[in-house]
Design a protein around this motif. Structure first.
Motif, PDB file in Angstrom:
ATOM      1  N   GLY A 168       1.392 119.912  43.593  1.00  0.00           N
ATOM      2  CA  GLY A 168       0.439 119.141  42.805  1.00  0.00           C
ATOM      3  C   GLY A 168      -0.926 119.069  43.469  1.00  0.00           C
ATOM      4  N   GLY A 222       9.483 110.253  43.920  1.00  0.00           N
ATOM      5  CA  GLY A 222       9.332 110.698  45.300  1.00  0.00           C
ATOM      6  C   GLY A 222      10.248 109.945  46.252  1.00  0.00           C
ATOM      7  N   ASP A 255       7.163 119.475  46.354  1.00  0.00           N
ATOM      8  CA  ASP A 255       6.792 118.774  45.128  1.00  0.00           C
ATOM      9  C   ASP A 255       5.460 118.054  45.307  1.00  0.00           C
ATOM     10  OD1 ASP A 255       7.061 117.679  42.522  1.00  0.00           O
ATOM     11  OD2 ASP A 255       7.821 115.823  43.391  1.00  0.00           O
ATOM     12  N   TYR A 256       5.230 117.534  46.489  1.00  0.00           N
ATOM     13  CA  TYR A 256       3.929 116.904  46.783  1.00  0.00           C
ATOM     14  C   TYR A 256       2.843 117.960  46.968  1.00  0.00           C
ATOM     15  CZ  TYR A 256       0.271 114.552  49.440  1.00  0.00           C
ATOM     16  OH  TYR A 256      -0.938 114.096  49.883  1.00  0.00           O
ATOM     17  N   ASP A 314       7.228 121.512  36.635  1.00  0.00           N
ATOM     18  CA  ASP A 314       7.385 120.577  37.745  1.00  0.00           C
ATOM     19  C   ASP A 314       8.357 119.458  37.388  1.00  0.00           C
ATOM     20  OD1 ASP A 314       6.327 119.565  40.433  1.00  0.00           O
ATOM     21  OD2 ASP A 314       5.922 117.853  39.144  1.00  0.00           O
ATOM     22  N   VAL A 315       8.198 118.905  36.192  1.00  0.00           N
ATOM     23  CA  VAL A 315       9.084 117.830  35.741  1.00  0.00           C
ATOM     24  C   VAL A 315      10.522 118.327  35.606  1.00  0.00           C
ATOM     25  CG1 VAL A 315       9.616 116.318  33.790  1.00  0.00           C
ATOM     26  CG2 VAL A 315       7.267 116.509  34.602  1.00  0.00           C
ATOM     27  N   PRO A 336       0.873 105.740  38.327  1.00  0.00           N
ATOM     28  CA  PRO A 336       1.596 106.502  39.355  1.00  0.00           C
ATOM     29  C   PRO A 336       3.028 106.051  39.591  1.00  0.00           C
ATOM     30  CG  PRO A 336       0.243 104.851  40.406  1.00  0.00           C
ATOM     31  CD  PRO A 336       0.008 104.709  38.916  1.00  0.00           C
ATOM     32  N   ASP A 358      12.050 118.809  39.060  1.00  0.00           N
ATOM     33  CA  ASP A 358      12.341 117.482  39.612  1.00  0.00           C
ATOM     34  C   ASP A 358      13.644 116.929  39.041  1.00  0.00           C
ATOM     35  OD1 ASP A 358      10.063 117.497  41.121  1.00  0.00           O
ATOM     36  OD2 ASP A 358       8.961 116.060  39.898  1.00  0.00           O
ATOM     37  N   SER A 365       5.945 106.227  38.063  1.00  0.00           N
ATOM     38  CA  SER A 365       7.035 107.187  37.879  1.00  0.00           C
ATOM     39  C   SER A 365       7.067 108.213  38.994  1.00  0.00           C
ATOM     40  CB  SER A 365       6.903 107.881  36.524  1.00  0.00           C
ATOM     41  OG  SER A 365       7.037 106.956  35.473  1.00  0.00           O
ATOM     42  N   ARG A 366       5.892 108.744  39.380  1.00  0.00           N
ATOM     43  CA  ARG A 366       5.839 109.747  40.434  1.00  0.00           C
ATOM     44  C   ARG A 366       6.255 109.144  41.781  1.00  0.00           C
ATOM     45  NH1 ARG A 366       6.315 114.679  39.513  1.00  0.00           N
ATOM     46  NH2 ARG A 366       5.253 115.156  41.463  1.00  0.00           N
TER      47      ARG A 366
END
Length: 255
Positions: A128, A208, A124-125, A145-146, A201, A149, A203-204
Motif C-alpha cells: 500500500g 493488521g 500488506d503494509y 489486496d482485500v 482507518p 487479506d 478496518s485496516r
C-alpha cells in the motif's frame, strides 16, 4: 481510439499475467523440491496439491480483475510494483495453505508457517505504501489486496485450530468477511438498499492487528492458554467492526 488503446492495454496486462503466473509456477516447483527433501514424498505432494489449488484461485481472481487496473478512467497497461507485491503475498498465503494437510512442522521448520504468514502480513503494509509513493493506486490493486487479506485470515486461523493453538470458535475471524459479502450480495439480489460504509482507518488497523496476532500464534511463542486469552481480545473488536459495517450498510446506523 479509446477502445483501441484499452484493448492494447488489456493485452499487455494479460501478457504480464502470464509472466507472473509462470514465475509463480517455477517458484512453487522449487519449493516442492525442498519439501520432498524435508518430508516424505506423499506429504510433499499433499502440500503441493492444496497450494496449487489456492494459487489457481488467486490467479483466476487476478485475471478477472485485470479490466479494473485503473487509477481513473484510463486502463493502465502495467500492474505496477505494489500489485506485484500483492501477488507475492498471494503466493505466500498459498504456500501456507499447503500446511493444512501436513502434520505440524518440528525442529528447523517449526517457524516456517509463522514466517510465511508474517512476511505476507508485512508486505500488506509495504504494498500500500509503494502504491501511494509510485502514484499507482488502482481499483485492481485495492480489490486484490482485500481478497488476499481475507484469504490469509481464513487460512491462518484454520491452521492455528488444527495445531491446537486456538479454539474452533476462532474460525469466526476467517468467516466474517465472507459472511458479510454474502449478506451484501443477498441484499442486492433482493432489491434492498445498500448504503455506503463510512471512511476511516479502523478496518485496516484491526485487520493488521489480526494478521500480526495470527503470525505470532502460528509460532512456538504462544501456548494455547495464553493464545486463547489474547485471541479473545483480538477477535472481539475485529468482529464488532464487521457488525458496525453491516449496520451502516443496511442503514441502521447513520454515516
Amino acid at each position: 481510439m479509446i477502445d483501441a488503446y484499452a484493448g492494447r492495454a488489456l493485452r499487455r496486462l494479460r501478457l504480464r499475467w502470464v509472466v507472473a503466473a509462470s514465475v509463480s509456477v517455477v517458484v512453487t516447483a522449487l519449493a516442492y523440491d525442498q519439501f520432498v527433501d524435508r518430508f516424505a514424498t506423499d506429504l510433499a505432494r499433499r502440500w503441493l496439491a492444496l497450494s496449487a489449488v489456492v494459487l489457481v484461485y488467486e490467479f483466476a481472481l487476478l485475471w478477472r480483475f485485470l479490466p479494473r487496473n485503473r487509477a481513473g478512467e484510463e486502463l493502465s497497461p502495467s500492474l505496477g510494483p505494489a500489485t506485484l507485491l500483492t501477488v507475492v503475498r498471494g503466493v505466500l498465503v498459498a504456500f501456507l495453505a499447503g500446511f493444512l494437510l501436513l502434520p505440524r512442522p518440528t525442529e528447523s521448520l517449526v517457524w516456517l508457517p509463522a514466517a510465511l504468514y508474517g512476511l505476507a502480513a508485512l508486505l500488506d503494509y509495504v504494498d500500500g505504501t509503494i502504491a501511494r509513493l509510485t502514484d499507482h493506486v488502482t481499483t485492481l490493486g485495492a480489490r486484490l489486496d482485500v481478497e488476499i487479506d481475507a484469504l490469509g485470515i481464513l487460512i491462518a486461523p484454520l491452521l492455528a485450530v488444527i495445531y491446537g493453538q486456538l479454539p474452533v470458535w476462532y474460525l469466526l475471524a476467517g468467516a466474517a468477511r465472507y459472511i458479510f459479502v454474502a449478506g451484501k450480495w443477498h441484499r442486492r439480489r433482493t432489491g434492498k438498499a445498500i448504503h455506503d460504509l463510512p471512511a476511516g482507518p479502523a478496518s485496516r488497523i484491526l485487520a493488521g492487528v489480526q494478521m500480526a496476532f495470527l503470525a505470532v500464534v502460528l509460532s512456538p511463542l504462544l501456548t494455547p492458554p495464553e493464545a486463547t486469552s489474547l485471541g479473545v481480545a483480538v477477535l472481539v473488536p475485529f468482529l464488532a467492526n464487521f457488525l458496525r459495517d453491516w449496520w451502516h450498510l443496511t442503514g441502521r446506523l447513520p454515516r
